[in-house]
Each structure stands twice: as structure tokens, then as C-alpha cells.
Design a protein around this motif. Structure first.
Motif, PDB file in Angstrom:
ATOM      1  N   MET A   1      25.146  42.071  41.869  1.00 23.93           N
ATOM      2  CA  MET A   1      25.135  42.409  43.357  1.00 23.93           C
ATOM      3  C   MET A   1      24.041  42.553  43.953  1.00 23.93           C
ATOM      4  N   ASP A   2      23.597  41.844  44.379  1.00 19.71           N
ATOM      5  CA  ASP A   2      21.970  41.708  45.366  1.00 19.71           C
ATOM      6  C   ASP A   2      22.055  43.337  46.336  1.00 19.71           C
ATOM      7  N   ILE A   3      21.286  44.262  46.343  1.00 19.30           N
ATOM      8  CA  ILE A   3      21.059  45.291  46.788  1.00 19.30           C
ATOM      9  C   ILE A   3      20.391  45.495  47.854  1.00 19.30           C
ATOM     10  N   ASP A   4      20.002  44.220  48.733  1.00 16.82           N
ATOM     11  CA  ASP A   4      18.877  44.213  50.085  1.00 16.82           C
ATOM     12  C   ASP A   4      19.778  43.145  50.168  1.00 16.82           C
ATOM     13  N   LYS A   5      21.712  42.539  49.716  1.00 18.30           N
ATOM     14  CA  LYS A   5      22.001  41.640  50.862  1.00 18.30           C
ATOM     15  C   LYS A   5      23.250  42.723  51.196  1.00 18.30           C
ATOM     16  N   PHE A 423      31.072  46.505  53.893  1.00 18.84           N
ATOM     17  CA  PHE A 423      32.569  46.409  52.559  1.00 18.84           C
ATOM     18  C   PHE A 423      33.077  45.203  52.933  1.00 18.84           C
ATOM     19  N   GLY A 424      32.865  44.236  54.304  1.00 17.23           N
ATOM     20  CA  GLY A 424      33.702  42.837  53.955  1.00 17.23           C
ATOM     21  C   GLY A 424      32.648  41.890  52.611  1.00 17.23           C
ATOM     22  N   LEU A 425      30.871  41.985  52.348  1.00 13.07           N
ATOM     23  CA  LEU A 425      30.870  41.714  51.867  1.00 13.07           C
ATOM     24  C   LEU A 425      31.383  42.439  50.304  1.00 13.07           C
ATOM     25  N   MET A 426      31.243  43.090  50.025  1.00 11.80           N
ATOM     26  CA  MET A 426      31.735  43.342  48.464  1.00 11.80           C
ATOM     27  C   MET A 426      33.255  43.012  48.337  1.00 11.80           C
ATOM     28  N   MET A 427      33.894  43.367  49.161  1.00 12.17           N
ATOM     29  CA  MET A 427      35.563  43.127  48.812  1.00 12.17           C
ATOM     30  C   MET A 427      35.012  41.548  48.569  1.00 12.17           C
ATOM     31  N   ALA A 428      34.566  40.319  48.864  1.00 10.24           N
ATOM     32  CA  ALA A 428      34.388  39.094  48.954  1.00 10.24           C
ATOM     33  C   ALA A 428      33.992  38.872  47.614  1.00 10.24           C
ATOM     34  N   GLN A 429      32.943  39.919  46.857  1.00  9.06           N
ATOM     35  CA  GLN A 429      32.278  38.927  44.971  1.00  9.06           C
ATOM     36  C   GLN A 429      33.578  39.457  44.534  1.00  9.06           C
ATOM     37  N   GLY A 430      33.204  38.590  43.623  1.00  7.90           N
ATOM     38  CA  GLY A 430      33.619  38.027  42.495  1.00  7.90           C
ATOM     39  C   GLY A 430      35.456  37.347  42.473  1.00  7.90           C
ATOM     40  N   LYS A 431      36.624  37.881  41.519  1.00  6.04           N
ATOM     41  CA  LYS A 431      37.923  37.820  41.383  1.00  6.04           C
ATOM     42  C   LYS A 431      38.456  39.172  41.527  1.00  6.04           C
ATOM     43  N   PRO A 432      40.111  38.486  42.252  1.00  4.59           N
ATOM     44  CA  PRO A 432      40.554  40.536  42.291  1.00  4.59           C
ATOM     45  C   PRO A 432      41.213  40.749  41.036  1.00  4.59           C
ATOM     46  N   ALA A 433      40.943  41.998  40.476  1.00  6.10           N
ATOM     47  CA  ALA A 433      41.969  42.711  38.525  1.00  6.10           C
ATOM     48  C   ALA A 433      43.406  41.731  38.694  1.00  6.10           C
ATOM     49  N   THR A 596      33.196  40.737  38.632  1.00  2.00           N
ATOM     50  CA  THR A 596      32.126  39.804  38.668  1.00  2.00           C
ATOM     51  C   THR A 596      31.367  39.205  37.794  1.00  2.00           C
ATOM     52  N   ASP A 597      30.520  38.359  37.638  1.00  2.00           N
ATOM     53  CA  ASP A 597      29.427  38.814  36.324  1.00  2.00           C
ATOM     54  C   ASP A 597      29.412  39.634  35.960  1.00  2.00           C
ATOM     55  N   ASP A 598      28.329  40.198  36.659  1.00  2.00           N
ATOM     56  CA  ASP A 598      27.758  41.652  36.409  1.00  2.00           C
ATOM     57  C   ASP A 598      28.742  43.419  36.015  1.00  2.00           C
ATOM     58  N   GLY A 658      40.706  59.948  56.539  1.00  2.87           N
ATOM     59  CA  GLY A 658      40.254  57.787  56.383  1.00  2.87           C
ATOM     60  C   GLY A 658      38.768  57.685  55.400  1.00  2.87           C
ATOM     61  N   GLY A 659      38.346  58.594  54.463  1.00  8.14           N
ATOM     62  CA  GLY A 659      37.675  58.513  53.614  1.00  8.14           C
ATOM     63  C   GLY A 659      37.091  57.169  52.936  1.00  8.14           C
ATOM     64  N   GLN A 660      36.207  56.368  52.963  1.00  8.59           N
ATOM     65  CA  GLN A 660      36.137  55.327  51.773  1.00  8.59           C
ATOM     66  C   GLN A 660      34.965  55.439  50.469  1.00  8.59           C
ATOM     67  N   ARG A 661      35.799  55.437  49.414  1.00  6.36           N
ATOM     68  CA  ARG A 661      34.407  55.296  48.817  1.00  6.36           C
ATOM     69  C   ARG A 661      34.433  53.447  47.746  1.00  6.36           C
ATOM     70  N   LEU A 662      33.599  53.398  47.276  1.00  4.64           N
ATOM     71  CA  LEU A 662      33.419  51.969  46.246  1.00  4.64           C
ATOM     72  C   LEU A 662      32.199  52.488  45.454  1.00  4.64           C
ATOM     73  N   TRP A 663      32.292  51.944  44.136  1.00  3.67           N
ATOM     74  CA  TRP A 663      31.571  51.794  43.046  1.00  3.67           C
ATOM     75  C   TRP A 663      31.166  50.543  42.492  1.00  3.67           C
ATOM     76  N   VAL A 664      30.373  50.181  41.876  1.00  5.76           N
ATOM     77  CA  VAL A 664      30.247  49.031  41.257  1.00  5.76           C
ATOM     78  C   VAL A 664      29.816  49.410  40.124  1.00  5.76           C
ATOM     79  N   ALA A 665      30.373  49.220  38.710  1.00  4.98           N
ATOM     80  CA  ALA A 665      30.295  49.156  36.969  1.00  4.98           C
ATOM     81  C   ALA A 665      29.117  47.557  37.266  1.00  4.98           C
TER      82      ALA A 665
END
Length: 976
Positions: A1-5, A423-433, A596-598, A658-665
Motif C-alpha cells: 500500500m502506497d502510504i502517500d496515497k 478508509f474507502g481507499l483502503m477497503m478497495a485494495q486487494g480482494k476480500p478474504a 493484497t499482493d503485499d 464507535g471507534g475504527q481501527r485499520l491494520w496492514v500486514a
């Protein structure tokens, strides 16, 4: 995932609001508002005709302004989108189509023991009735008469009706009157500066529901189109006319009926073939994306009543969508249906029309809560409902708040849009498990409709209520356990489904397990495919009772032994679904995992807005380093992992309300230094005040009741000015203003009726004379105005909040200590607007019941509601100057009465409302909503599930003469 994007997503991930074109449009003002939308963080807009439009819809000026806005949007990097109707639902072109009788929506009407001869009668039967149970068909004592009727005319349809969307000729007339005009007038812009078009709430008519305009009790009506009987016999092989009693009733008490199932299936096919597909083909031909949503998706009942299976409609849209009305409408499954169909059909952009009917009072925390679960489930195209061009007349009550410059918080709104774009950008990456398919049981509802099964989309049938409840429970069990799944529509499965390498493939998606639950009838085509799947090693599970009917017929038996069976319980269901790859050990946490690929992306959301979740364990099945992506700030930080265990990464976190968290491995984060999440602890020191303060706007006093007289008759006692307006219209037989009023552009095509002369007398008290007072009114060109008999000069005014509001200084000596009277005079015409007036100034306001008293402005404010401190109607921002206790490092604002706050310039939009402080003084700006200025101020039910135009005109026990306000300002603050 491109951090700048991630930190700076493009406009494709930013919201495009419904921009309400609802007045007399001016090019310069339109372009000014486009600049404001960009400043608010938006990515574009939909140009949408709404209640109050004065510029002729689809006239030459309309297209000139459409083109000017599209060109300007493109020049500053925004997207312009069309909307295909005057108001909604799509199809009638503001009445142009439905002025032709052959295109109007019609229905089959059942009359029981009619007394007249009838008209357009289809068939008559004799039977005995006990409620909806029909016996002795053909020989009973009661008469059933079926005939064809036309939908009743309505001001909402500009005096006509909705169209027959199952009639291809009606759709072609709609495309010719609307879409073809855009093609002719907008030229090469289509597909370029104009990206696409929104179609809104098309439907095929209400089914035995009562949500209808055919007659007073629409529950006796079922959709009709001229080819209905011919097409029914062609597709199903028998005569529907002879089966009409079985369609409307339960013959011999039989609940499941193949006739009902076939009938709803035919409606679905005709709706798609004759409306959805032609609209999509036209858009494809003209390089336009087609987006929008169909009418009433909220649950299986609503879908059956108005559309059938909404999942099947999504195939015929470029960017399919839903709408979610209200702040607390947790109809999670409709977005899951959408994302499921989109995954299967390979569609990447998913729209939601959201925030409608929420009211002025909804804070940023509400914007986040409504949008969060939708973004989690795949919504990445946000259409805000609504952003008003103007607040003139009735337009100001068209489902506020206005998400534009009229709201005091518009300069802070980019904080919300930045968050959701990330949030929308991140949830459009890759494919759903996602390895689980749940069969959607909507056709079980189709097969059980009957007279009175539902009323105005409120389910009445007790048996079907249990099925709706099971549907909700199953969804919740899975999502709160972080088990992703897709719904499967049986007809789509019949076309898109096949078995490959032991997997069930439905279009672009594949599944390891299929779950059947809450279904009482199943298609034979579904059964054949599932048997192939099971034979190839796939897993098919029935949770609870197996279907008793196949193709809505009891002639065949469901092969129970072919599949695994478990009880309908949370533990039993979780024991048979695919293994979870990411887990949150806390209640009320929905999760979604993407590959995702990463590596992996895992997002989790606390759907409880009242409780925090502290010290929570999170486990992700991966060997890759894990970083948290903060969608609010754009920061990326490596998490502090606990010791690894069997290929799982484990760490602790907390979830705000109502809190949200998002992690990338990903390996990309191996070099990042792990950081603990810092959370506050302890109760802290309560900050009490009093505080010095500053207002961002002058204080306001609302005058919304007036004495009145008509045609120079006797003065009548004070009354809500909106009710005076409604009374005049009723007495002269003119349609009232409101959500279903005739459009001003349409009214202007005919001679305008002059009804009477009206005088309005607004009164207020002054205890201490302020240095200055301004008066704000609408339409000054239509009124003469006096204050205490002194004529006001209205030739030079300034804007206040909106172009509709004209502000004029009251000259010295016009106002008096004691009682004051403002009198407005005007000739009342069919297109007139009687509205509240407003006083502005450096004063305080005290309320004595319905009486407004102008008093000195306080020098300081205590902690607590400002409505009791001289500011009952104020709705700008308040800057509190708060001394910071020695050694305090943070300030927390657990209770605010407003949309958001700024602490020393830092925007805080939602829980935990914490900010670091450094120094002896903190500037805390509470940005309020406009609710206490623009209402509804007299509705005794202050918190409604949704807010609509009628809530400004409640009656009886639901109306209060004295204004009812919501707490505003800084209600609690602590430091530590």
C-alpha cells in the motif's frame, strides 16, 4: 500500500453530495458553491433538482448551467455528475412522461363485496373469507372483484403520477425526454467532464402493502402492466387471471404459493428488462457511468414490497448503490447485499446515499458512525444527502442538514472527508478474504405475500417477522465474529454459478462453504448446483429448519441428508463456517479482512456508540510485521506486538465509542519502530468555569409565530407562521407547501393565482437596548415591513447564512424598551412563502414560554447548556478561553452540544475528544449545529428516527407553542 496515497487520496475516493438545485439558479452563485465543496474536501457533486426549483427543469437555462458547472468542476479537479429526474423517483421527467395516460403506473385492485358495477374489471370470484383465508372458492357467499386502476395524481409528481416501469415504451419516453436532451445539450462532455448519472428509487409499484397512492388503502393493490397476463402465461404456462384469489389471499389457508412466487418473479423480470437494462444500455452507449439505487432496500419486506430482489438490479449499474436514511438506521445487510452482488459481478465502485433525514443536530460523530459501517462493508462512493443551493421557502425543510456553507461546521468538514477517503481507499485494495456464501432468502417472502402482509413497509405478518429476525441475527453473529460472507441471490446463482476445483464460483467470486438459513422455499436450480458442489467436496450447511418447498411447491422434498445440518444458534453456526484469519476479542466489533499482493488489510469497527472497548486483544494470522493506519490523521505506526504464537500476530488496542481501527500486514513496515497506542487514564480534573468566550456570529432571536389578519379583517391571535401559511392554502383550495408540493418551475408555466392580502405581526420584548439590531427576512421584494409603525428600507441588504436570508440594519429609534411589533404585509399568491424572521445583534435572549426577551449579553459562560445562558437560538461557533491547570498535559471534552470542536486549532470530530495542551490557556471552539435556529423548534418528539418536512408542522400532543431546544455548547471538560 502506497502510504502517500493513503495520506492524500484522490477525488475518486471523496464524497459527491446531492447538490440540491432548489431555487432560482444563478451561475456565479453556483460556481462559488463549487469552490466551497472543494474546500470541504469533496470530490465532486450530483446536480440534483429538488423541492423549490424555480429555474425551468430541462429548459435552455438549465442546460447552460449544467454545462457551466461541469466545465468549472473539471477546471479545478472535481467530478460533475447528473441526476436523471426532477426530485424522485426516476422515470417521469417531472411529469413530462406521466402526463400520457398510457405510461402511468397502474395496479390490480381487489374489492370485497363491491356495491357498484365497477370499471375495467378483470375477473370476479365467489368464496368465503375468514381474514385473509379464502375457502369454498367458486361457491362461497362473498364476492371478490379484481379490476385495473391508475395511481392517484400527486403534487409530488407535478400533478401527475409515477410511471409504469414495466412498460418499455414508458422508459423509452423517459430516456427521450431526459437523457437524450442531455446528450444533445451537453455534447462532448458526457463521459468526460460529466462522469455519470444517478437514477433514484425506481420501482415497479407497491405489492399488497398499503405504501401506495392508488387509493386510501393500497394494501388491496398489486402491480399491473398491460402485458402482465400475456407474459405470465408465456413464461409460466398458466392463466394468472384464474389464480388472482391465490395471489391476494391464502386459499384454503395455504401460506406458501407458487402463484405468488411466479408473480413476483415476473414483476422482477419485467422491471429489469424494461427499465433497468434500457437505462444501462443508454449510459454505456454514451460513455456515462450509471449509479443510484432502487426504492426501499431496508429489509426483505421492503424489497419484496417495492422491487423484488435488489441484488439482481445491481448487475445493471456501473456503480450500484443503496440509500441509508437516518442517523441510527443500522440496516447493515443492505450494504452486504450490495457488496456481495458487486463482488460477484466484478464491480468496484459502490455508492451510498447517506445522511438523509438526520436533521440539523447530527454531529460529526454521527457522520462518522453512519458512514463507518458502510465503508467497512465496501462503500467507497459517498453521496451526501443533501447540499442545498438555497434555503428559500420550503427548501429549508427538505431533509436537513445542508452539508454545505449553510452549516456552521462546513469549514471543518474536510476532516470528515479526509477520514472517509482514506478508509474507502483502503477497503478497495486487494480482494476480500471471503469463503462463505449465505443464500439470500428473499424469495421465501415473495411466496407468502397476501392482503395486509405489510403496511407502509411495516411488516404485519407474524410468521414473516420471525424470518426477518433470523435474517438480522445471522448477519450479526457472523460480522461481530469477524466472519466475512457474501449473500447469494438464487436467480443470479442460476446464471453465474458453477463448480470449479471443489469451489463454488458465482461470477467473479468463489466460496468454500454455503450456508442455508431462514429459507422455506428454494429453487430447484439452486439445489442441483449445491448437490454438484457437495459431490465435489464443497461444504453445504443448513442452519435451523431446512426448506420445505422447492420452487414454492411441496411436490418435491428437500434432500436433507445431502448436506450438513446444525441448530440455528450462534455457536453452532460459527462451528461450521470457514476459519477466521483475523479476530478481535471483544463484543460489538465488526471486521473485514482483505488480501493484497503485499500482505493483509484488516479493519475493525466498534459499532457501539455508547461504550468504549479497552485493552482488547487483536489476532491476525500472518508472519508479516503489522502497522496501524490512522484514517483520521493519515499517520502510519508499527504496532507493539505480543509474543508470536503459531503464525498469529497478537497485540492490544482500545476502541473509542464507535471507534475504527485499520491494520496492514506487510514487509514494508519491517523498518518501522513499534509504537504503543497511548490512551488516557483516570478521571482527570473537572473544569467548571466560568469562562470568557467569543462568538463567531451575532446572536440570533427567532420569531416564528405571528398574529395575522387576512384582507384587512380582524387581527387573529399569534400562531406558528407555517400553520398560517397552510391555513391560507387550505381555505383557497391550493396545494400546501411541503415535501409533496408542486414545483415552482412547474407552477410558473401556468397563471399564478392571487389568493388574498396577508399581514403578519411578530412581537418581541426588549429589556435593555442593545447597541444595534438587524432584521433578517426572506423575499424582501415581496413585502413591506414596519417596526413599531416605522417603515424599513429594504432596498439595501446583506446576506446572512444563505442567499435566501436578507439582513437589514434597524435604524436607531425604531425599536423601544418594552414590547415591539414587526409587521409584514404582502399579497399572498399561489407561489408565496410565509416564513420566520430573525433578529441579530450583540444581545442575549431569554425565553418566557413563547415570548422572546432581548436582554444584555452575558460576559462569561458557565459550563453547560448555553440555551439557558442567553443563547437559545444561537448556532454558530463559540470560543471558550479555558485556563489549563498546572501540569495538565491533555484536555478531554466528554460532552459537547455541537457538531465538532477545535482545541487550539486541532479539530476533534468524535470520541475520545482529546487533545494535548501546552500553556496556561486553551482555546476550545465548539462548532454548533443549526438545529436551534432552523428547527424543528416545536416538535415534542425531539429525537426522531428521521426528520422530514412534516415535523415542522406537528399537531396536538406532538406540538409545543414554546420552542423546544437541544443542549448546546461545552457541557463537560476535564484535564489531566
Amino acid at each position: 500500500m502506497d502510504i502517500d496515497k493513503f495520506k492524500n487520496p484522490g477525488i475518486e475516493w471523496r464524497g459527491k453530495p446531492f447538490w440540491s438545485w432548489n431555487g432560482k439558479l444563478d451561475k456565479d452563485e453556483l460556481l462559488r458553491q463549487i469552490d466551497i465543496m472543494k474546500e470541504m474536501g469533496m470530490g465532486g457533486f450530483f446536480m440534483h433538482s429538488r423541492t423549490g426549483l424555480e429555474t425551468e427543469y430541462l429548459g435552455d437555462e438549465w442546460f447552460e448551467l449544467i454545462n457551466a458547472c461541469a466545465d468549472y468542476a473539471e477546471s479545478i479537479g472535481l467530478e460533475a455528475w447528473l441526476y436523471d429526474e426532477d426530485r424522485w423517483p426516476s422515470g417521469l421527467a417531472g411529469g413530462i412522461v406521466s402526463r400520457h395516460p398510457e405510461f402511468r403506473q397502474k395496479a390490480i385492485l381487489l374489492e370485497i363485496d363491491p356495491v357498484d358495477d365497477g370499471k375495467d374489471v378483470i375477473a370476479e370470484f365467489f368464496c368465503d373469507l375468514d381474514g385473509v383465508v379464502c375457502t369454498n372458492l367458486g361457491s362461497g357467499k362473498q364476492t371478490l372483484r379484481f379490476s385495473v386502476i391508475e395511481q392517484g395524481a400527486s403534487g409530488f409528481y407535478n400533478g401527475y403520477t409515477y410511471i409504469d416501469t414495466m412498460n418499455r415504451a414508458a422508459t423509452e419516453a423517459f430516456l427521450k425526454s431526459t437523457h437524450e436532451k442531455y446528450a444533445a445539450k451537453c455534447g462532448g462532455r458526457l463521459g468526460k467532464s460529466i462522469k455519470g448519472i444517478f437514477t433514484d428509487e425506481p420501482h415497479r409499484g407497491a405489492l399488497l402493502d398499503g405504501f401506495s397512492m392508488y387509493r386510501d388503502d393500497g394494501a388491496f393493490c398489486a402491480p399491473y402492466t398491460p402485458v402482465l397476463f400475456e407474459e405470465f402465461e408465456k413464461r409460466f404456462g398458466y392463466d394468472l387471471k384464474q389464480k388472482l384469489p391465490e395471489l391476494f389471499l391464502q386459499v384454503d389457508g395455504k401460506r406458501i404459493s407458487q402463484v405468488k412466487w411466479h408473480y413476483v418473479e415476473l414483476l422482477q423480470q419485467l422491471f429489469l428488462e424494461n427499465f433497468a437494462i434500457p437505462c444501462k444500455e443508454w449510459c454505456d452507449k454514451h460513455r456515462l457511468s450509471l449509479t443510484g439505487h432502487v426504492l426501499h432496500e431496508d429489509n426483505l419486506t421492503a424489497q419484496t414490497a417495492m422491487s423484488g430482489s435488489v441484488m439482481r438490479y445491481y448487475e445493471h449499474m456501473t456503480a450500484p448503490g443503496v440509500d441509508v436514511l437516518g442517523e441510527h438506521n443500522k440496516n447493515y445487510w443492505i450494504v452486504k447485499q450490495l457488496s456481495s452482488a458487486a463482488r460477484q459481478a466484478g464491480k468496484k465502485q459502490l455508492l451510498s446515499e447517506l445522511y438523509g433525514c438526520t436533521g440539523w443536530q447530527m454531529p460529526f460523530a454521527g457522520h462518522k458512525a453512519v458512514g463507518d459501517w458502510q465503508a467497512l462493508l465496501g462503500i467507497n462512493f459517498r453521496c451526501h444527502h443533501l447540499s442545498w443551493y438555497t434555503m428559500r421557502g420550503e427548501a429549508k425543510r427538505d431533509y436537513p442538514a445542508s452539508i454545505l456553507h449553510q452549516s456552521a461546521w462546513h469549514k471543518e468538514y474536510s476532516h470528515v472527508e479526509d477520514y472517509f477517503s482514506r478508509f474507502g481507499l483502503m477497503m478497495a485494495q486487494g480482494k476480500p478474504a471471503c469463503d462463505l456464501l449465505v443464500l439470500n432468502p428473499v424469495e421465501t417472502f415473495w411466496a407468502q405475500v397476501h392482503l395486509g402482509w405489510s403496511k407502509g413497509l411495516g411488516l404485519q405478518d407474524e410468521h414473516l417477522k420471525t424470518l426477518e429476525d433470523k435474517y438480522r441475527k445471522l448477519f450479526t453473529w457472523l460480522l461481530e465474529s469477524q466472519v466475512d460472507f457474501d449473500y447469494g441471490d438464487e436467480e443470479m446463482i442460476s446464471r453465474l454459478g458453477n463448480v470449479e476445483n471443489g469451489m463454488l464460483k458465482v461470477g467473479c467470486a468463489t466460496y468454500k462453504t454455503v450456508l442455508i438459513s431462514g429459507m422455506e422455499t428454494i429453487r430447484s436450480s439452486t439445489l442441483r448446483l449445491l448437490e454438484q458442489f457437495a459431490a465435489a467436496g464443497g461444504k453445504v450447511v443448513v442452519a435451523g429448519n431446512a426448506p420445505e418447498f422447492i420452487d414454492a411447491s411441496s411436490s418435491s422434498e428437500f434432500p436433507v441428508s445431502s448436506f450438513e445440518s446444525v441448530a440455528f444458534s450462534k455457536d453452532a453456526v460459527l462451528s461450521v463456517v470457514p476459519e477466521r484469519q483475523a479476530v478481535v476479542d471483544a463484543p460489538d466489533i465488526f471486521g473485514q479482512l482483505r488480501v493484497t499482493d503485499d500482505g493483509l488489510i484488516f479493519a475493525a469497527l466498534n459499532v457501539d456508540r455508547d461504550e468504549r472497548r479497552k485493552n482488547v486483544n487483536v489476532r491476525i494470522k500472518t508472519n508479516l510485521p503489522v502497522a496501524e493506519f490512522n484514517c483520521e490523521t493519515g499517520e502510519v505506526k508499527r504496532v507493539q506486538e505480543l509474543p508470536a504464537s503459531n503464525g498469529w500476530k497478537t497485540f492490544k488496542t482500545g476502541f473509542p465509542k464507535g471507534g475504527q481501527r485499520l491494520w496492514v500486514a506487510s514487509e514494508k513496515f519491517l523498518s518501522l519502530v513499534p509504537v504503543d497506542r497511548v490512551t488516557s487514564s483516570g478521571e482527570g480534573k473537572v473544569l467548571d468555569g466560568p469562562f470568557e468566550f467569543k462568538l463567531s456570529e451575532p446572536n440570533v432571536c427567532v420569531l416564528d409565530s405571528a398574529g395575522y389578519r387576512i384582507d384587512r379583517g380582524d387581527w387573529q391571535p399569534e400562531k406558528d407562521v407555517l400553520k398560517i401559511d397552510r391555513q391560507i392554502r387550505k381555505e383557497h383550495g391550493v396545494l400546501r407547501r411541503g415535501g409533496e408540493m408542486l414545483q415552482p418551475w412547474f407552477t410558473a408555466t401556468q397563471p399564478i393565482k392571487e389568493l388574498c392580502d396577508i399581514e403578519l405581526r411578530y412581537s418581541f420584548e426588549i429589556q435593555t437596548m442593545p447597541q444595534w439590531i438587524d432584521l433578517v427576512i426572506e423575499e424582501p421584494e415581496n413585502f413591506t415591513v414596519t417596526l413599531n409603525g416605522n417603515l424599513l428600507d429594504l432596498s439595501q441588504t446583506e446576506r446572512w447564512i444563505d442567499i435566501a436570508f436578507h439582513r437589514v440594519r434597524i435604524p436607531d429609534g425604531f425599536a423601544n424598551i418594552g414590547n415591539n411589533e414587526i409587521v409584514l404585509k404582502t399579497p399572498y399568491r399561489e407561489n408565496s412563502n410565509l416564513e420566520a424572521v430573525y433578529l441579530l445583534g450583540e444581545f442575549g435572549v431569554q425565553l418566557s414560554g413563547a415570548v422572546r426577551n432581548i436582554v444584555p449579553m452575558p460576559e462569561t459562560l458557565e459550563m453547560g447548556d448555553i440555551c439557558e445562558q442567553g443563547f437559545p437560538f444561537y448556532s454558530g461557533a463559540i470560543s471558550y478561553h479555558i485556563p489549563v491547570p498546572e501540569n495538565a498535559r491533555k484536555i478531554c471534552l466528554p460532552e459537547i452540544g455541537g457538531a465538532c470542536v477545535r482545541v487550539n486549532g486541532q479539530i476533534l470530530g468524535w470520541d475520545p475528544f482529546e487533545a494535548e495542551v501546552d500553556g496556561e490557556l486553551a482555546e476550545v471552539d465548539v462548532v454548533l449545529s443549526r438545529r436551534n435556529t432552523f428547527g424543528p423548534l416545536h416538535d415534542t418528539e425531539r429525537v426522531r428516527p428521521w426528520n422530514g418536512p412534516d415535523h415542522w408542522l406537528t399537531e396536538g400532543a406532538e406540538y409545543s407553542d414554546a420552542p423546544l431546544l437541544i443542549p448546546s455548547g461545552l457541557l463537560k471538560a476535564v484535564s489531566w
